[in-house]
Write a protein that holds these residues in place. Structure first.
Motif, PDB file in Angstrom:
ATOM      1  N   ALA A   1      -7.199  29.254  -1.417  1.00 27.03           N
ATOM      2  CA  ALA A   1      -6.509  29.914  -2.706  1.00 27.03           C
ATOM      3  C   ALA A   1      -7.825  29.675  -3.863  1.00 27.03           C
ATOM      4  N   ILE A   2      -8.761  28.927  -4.000  1.00 30.51           N
ATOM      5  CA  ILE A   2      -9.617  28.814  -4.767  1.00 30.51           C
ATOM      6  C   ILE A   2     -10.975  29.629  -4.380  1.00 30.51           C
ATOM      7  N   TRP A   3     -11.424  29.587  -3.252  1.00 31.86           N
ATOM      8  CA  TRP A   3     -12.531  30.376  -2.865  1.00 31.86           C
ATOM      9  C   TRP A   3     -12.305  31.921  -2.563  1.00 31.86           C
ATOM     10  N   VAL A   4     -11.235  32.072  -1.914  1.00 33.09           N
ATOM     11  CA  VAL A   4     -10.938  33.452  -1.407  1.00 33.09           C
ATOM     12  C   VAL A   4     -10.049  34.270  -2.292  1.00 33.09           C
ATOM     13  N   PHE A   5      -8.909  33.638  -2.781  1.00 31.78           N
ATOM     14  CA  PHE A   5      -8.083  34.461  -3.578  1.00 31.78           C
ATOM     15  C   PHE A   5      -8.190  34.529  -5.291  1.00 31.78           C
ATOM     16  N   GLY A   6      -9.314  33.339  -5.352  1.00 33.65           N
ATOM     17  CA  GLY A   6      -9.874  33.291  -6.784  1.00 33.65           C
ATOM     18  C   GLY A   6      -8.728  32.863  -7.723  1.00 33.65           C
ATOM     19  N   GLU A   7      -7.780  31.997  -7.125  1.00 32.10           N
ATOM     20  CA  GLU A   7      -6.596  31.256  -8.090  1.00 32.10           C
ATOM     21  C   GLU A   7      -7.243  30.367  -9.051  1.00 32.10           C
ATOM     22  N   PRO A   8      -6.653  30.216 -10.354  1.00 33.54           N
ATOM     23  CA  PRO A   8      -7.666  29.310 -11.442  1.00 33.54           C
ATOM     24  C   PRO A   8      -7.019  27.919 -10.830  1.00 33.54           C
ATOM     25  N   LEU A   9      -7.947  26.855 -11.196  1.00 31.18           N
ATOM     26  CA  LEU A   9      -7.685  25.343 -11.018  1.00 31.18           C
ATOM     27  C   LEU A   9      -7.662  24.600 -12.263  1.00 31.18           C
ATOM     28  N   ARG A  10      -6.479  24.394 -13.221  1.00 36.50           N
ATOM     29  CA  ARG A  10      -6.794  23.641 -14.417  1.00 36.50           C
ATOM     30  C   ARG A  10      -7.147  22.119 -14.164  1.00 36.50           C
ATOM     31  N   ARG A  11      -7.708  21.893 -15.365  1.00 38.44           N
ATOM     32  CA  ARG A  11      -8.158  20.330 -15.148  1.00 38.44           C
ATOM     33  C   ARG A  11      -7.112  19.390 -14.797  1.00 38.44           C
ATOM     34  N   ALA A  12      -6.119  19.905 -15.333  1.00 36.53           N
ATOM     35  CA  ALA A  12      -4.704  18.776 -15.298  1.00 36.53           C
ATOM     36  C   ALA A  12      -4.354  18.795 -13.725  1.00 36.53           C
ATOM     37  N   GLN A  13      -4.490  20.082 -13.122  1.00 33.59           N
ATOM     38  CA  GLN A  13      -3.840  20.314 -11.951  1.00 33.59           C
ATOM     39  C   GLN A  13      -5.088  19.494 -11.039  1.00 33.59           C
ATOM     40  N   LEU A  14      -6.234  19.593 -11.291  1.00 32.41           N
ATOM     41  CA  LEU A  14      -7.410  18.982 -10.409  1.00 32.41           C
ATOM     42  C   LEU A  14      -6.865  17.258 -10.429  1.00 32.41           C
ATOM     43  N   LEU A  15      -6.403  16.781 -11.783  1.00 27.73           N
ATOM     44  CA  LEU A  15      -6.174  15.216 -11.849  1.00 27.73           C
ATOM     45  C   LEU A  15      -4.732  15.195 -10.880  1.00 27.73           C
ATOM     46  N   SER A  16      -3.998  15.958 -10.808  1.00 29.28           N
ATOM     47  CA  SER A  16      -2.850  15.735  -9.933  1.00 29.28           C
ATOM     48  C   SER A  16      -3.098  15.855  -8.282  1.00 29.28           C
ATOM     49  N   PHE A  17      -4.182  16.606  -7.992  1.00 30.27           N
ATOM     50  CA  PHE A  17      -4.632  16.953  -6.443  1.00 30.27           C
ATOM     51  C   PHE A  17      -5.339  15.404  -6.429  1.00 30.27           C
TER      52      PHE A  17
ATOM     53  N   LEU B   1       0.672  -1.186  -0.099  1.00 33.03           N
ATOM     54  CA  LEU B   1      -0.035  -0.046  -0.006  1.00 33.03           C
ATOM     55  C   LEU B   1       0.892   1.125  -0.040  1.00 33.03           C
ATOM     56  N   GLU B   2       1.979   1.186   0.632  1.00 32.03           N
ATOM     57  CA  GLU B   2       2.910   2.236   0.665  1.00 32.03           C
ATOM     58  C   GLU B   2       3.427   2.532  -0.706  1.00 32.03           C
ATOM     59  N   TRP B   3       3.893   1.586  -1.184  1.00 30.89           N
ATOM     60  CA  TRP B   3       4.447   1.661  -2.682  1.00 30.89           C
ATOM     61  C   TRP B   3       3.519   2.206  -3.580  1.00 30.89           C
ATOM     62  N   LEU B   4       2.191   1.972  -3.450  1.00 34.36           N
ATOM     63  CA  LEU B   4       1.044   2.291  -4.262  1.00 34.36           C
ATOM     64  C   LEU B   4       1.032   3.885  -4.041  1.00 34.36           C
ATOM     65  N   SER B   5       0.820   4.117  -2.886  1.00 31.02           N
ATOM     66  CA  SER B   5       0.953   5.658  -2.617  1.00 31.02           C
ATOM     67  C   SER B   5       2.055   6.428  -2.789  1.00 31.02           C
ATOM     68  N   VAL B   6       3.163   6.004  -2.920  1.00 27.76           N
ATOM     69  CA  VAL B   6       4.290   6.865  -3.456  1.00 27.76           C
ATOM     70  C   VAL B   6       4.335   6.695  -5.029  1.00 27.76           C
ATOM     71  N   ALA B   7       3.874   5.567  -5.722  1.00 25.46           N
ATOM     72  CA  ALA B   7       3.545   5.631  -7.119  1.00 25.46           C
ATOM     73  C   ALA B   7       2.466   6.794  -7.699  1.00 25.46           C
ATOM     74  N   LEU B   8       1.311   6.611  -6.937  1.00 27.90           N
ATOM     75  CA  LEU B   8       0.406   7.774  -7.258  1.00 27.90           C
ATOM     76  C   LEU B   8       0.849   9.188  -7.013  1.00 27.90           C
ATOM     77  N   ALA B   9       1.869   9.358  -6.162  1.00 28.81           N
ATOM     78  CA  ALA B   9       2.245  10.913  -5.802  1.00 28.81           C
ATOM     79  C   ALA B   9       3.316  10.854  -7.054  1.00 28.81           C
ATOM     80  N   LEU B  10       4.278  10.290  -7.574  1.00 27.96           N
ATOM     81  CA  LEU B  10       4.987  10.309  -8.579  1.00 27.96           C
ATOM     82  C   LEU B  10       4.203  10.461  -9.916  1.00 27.96           C
ATOM     83  N   ALA B  11       2.892   9.739 -10.046  1.00 26.94           N
ATOM     84  CA  ALA B  11       2.134  10.056 -11.398  1.00 26.94           C
ATOM     85  C   ALA B  11       1.671  11.222 -11.203  1.00 26.94           C
TER      86      ALA B  11
END
Length: 295
Positions: free
Chosen positions: A257-273, A128-138
């Motif tokens: 960042a999103i609701w107060v500062f109004g920073e944009p959130l790209r689709r690709a960035q949402l996938l990263s999150f 499971l820990e290897w999987l969590s690291v792999a997801l972070a790298l992805a």
């Protein structure tokens, strides 16, 4: 009594992580001051504030004990360099509308800790820990492909804070004494920076309007208070509970960042999150299973 102790630990933990989570709101008020100026003032006033606390608690003997070991002094200097760099990059991110990237960095930190444990401490990871690291790298690969370059803000924040935790783990110094020594170690660099800026007429520590001065002085206390609350929480809670509370900080940064500062959130960035959140879920489940496993 045990129930009251646990409840107090939860309250202290929430207090610490909520204060850390709303740091962007506070430091955005100092966006007109250069990040290095804010860092210099923050280090000075945190050193003063924590010094007063040490005097009130009569704990200077704990500080003195550190100087009896050359290894501890060296580790302390490394810790100061790491946390100072972390503060500086965080301040730059807040001043330059990069709080989304900042929150991604702090979400990454637990997974960086796992990776450091593997590489430095030679710890073994389960599936499971290897999987969590792999997801972070992805997630990082996805960010690099999406933006065309390394997400340096996120990587530096995660790397410096994760490594700072590794170094501090090897230092038998309490949180308050450690913070005072770390800020003390930053002062020569801050003084050299102020001297370098002086010939151009730029005053690092003076010449600010009253509101800015109050905020700069307050940044010192604000640096110490959540750390004190965190120390109180760790004394009353198991590590699994502290670990689950840890995600409050980057979550609040993300929402701010999103609701107060109004920073944009790209689709690709949402996938990263999404990949990071999934990795954290897997990692938390693995940690919980380890903690609950009978000896």
């Amino acid at each position: 009594m045990t129930g009251n102790r646990h409840l107090a630990g939860i309250v202290f933990g929430l207090l610490a992580y909520v204060m850390w989570g709303f740091f962007p709101l506070f430091f955005r008020q100092l966006a007109h001051v250069s990040p290095m100026d804010v860092l210099s003032n923050r280090a000075v006033w945190a050193c003063v504030f924590v010094g007063v606390l040490l005097s009130l608690r009569r704990q200077w003997h704990k500080v003195a004990a550190v100087f009896r070991s050359a290894r501890q002094v060296l580790l302390l200097l490394i810790a100061a360099l790491l946390i100072g760099t972390n503060w500086l990059v965080f301040l730059w991110a807040v001043a330059n509308q990069q709080v989304v990237a900042s929150s991604l960095g702090y979400f990454l930190t637990p997974l960086v800790n796992v990776l450091l444990g593997l590489l430095v401490l030679k710890e073994r990871l389960n599936r499971l820990e290897w999987l969590s690291v792999a997801l972070a790298l992805a997630a990082m690969v996805n960010e690099i492909v999406a933006i065309g370059h390394l997400p340096w803000v996120s990587l530096v924040l995660a790397g410096t804070f994760g490594t700072y935790g590794l170094v501090r783990k090897q230092l038998p110094v309490d949180a308050v004494s450690g913070l005072w020594l770390e800020t003390l170690a930053m002062l020569p660099v801050c003084a050299l920076y102020a001297l370098w800026q002086a010939p151009s007429g730029h005053a690092v520590f003076t010449g600010h309007d009253p509101a800015t001065t109050v905020l700069l002085v307050g940044s010192g206390a604000l640096t110490a208070l959540p750390l004190l609350a965190f120390a109180a929480a760790t004394q009353r809670l198991d590590l699994a509970s502290v670990g689950m509370l840890m995600y409050i900080n980057p979550t609040l940064q993300f929402v701010t960042a999103i609701w107060v500062f109004g920073e944009p959130l790209r689709r690709a960035q949402l996938l990263s999150f999404g990949l990071i959140w999934l990795g954290l879920l897997v990692f938390s489940y693995s940690a919980w299973r380890k903690y609950r496993r009978p000896a």
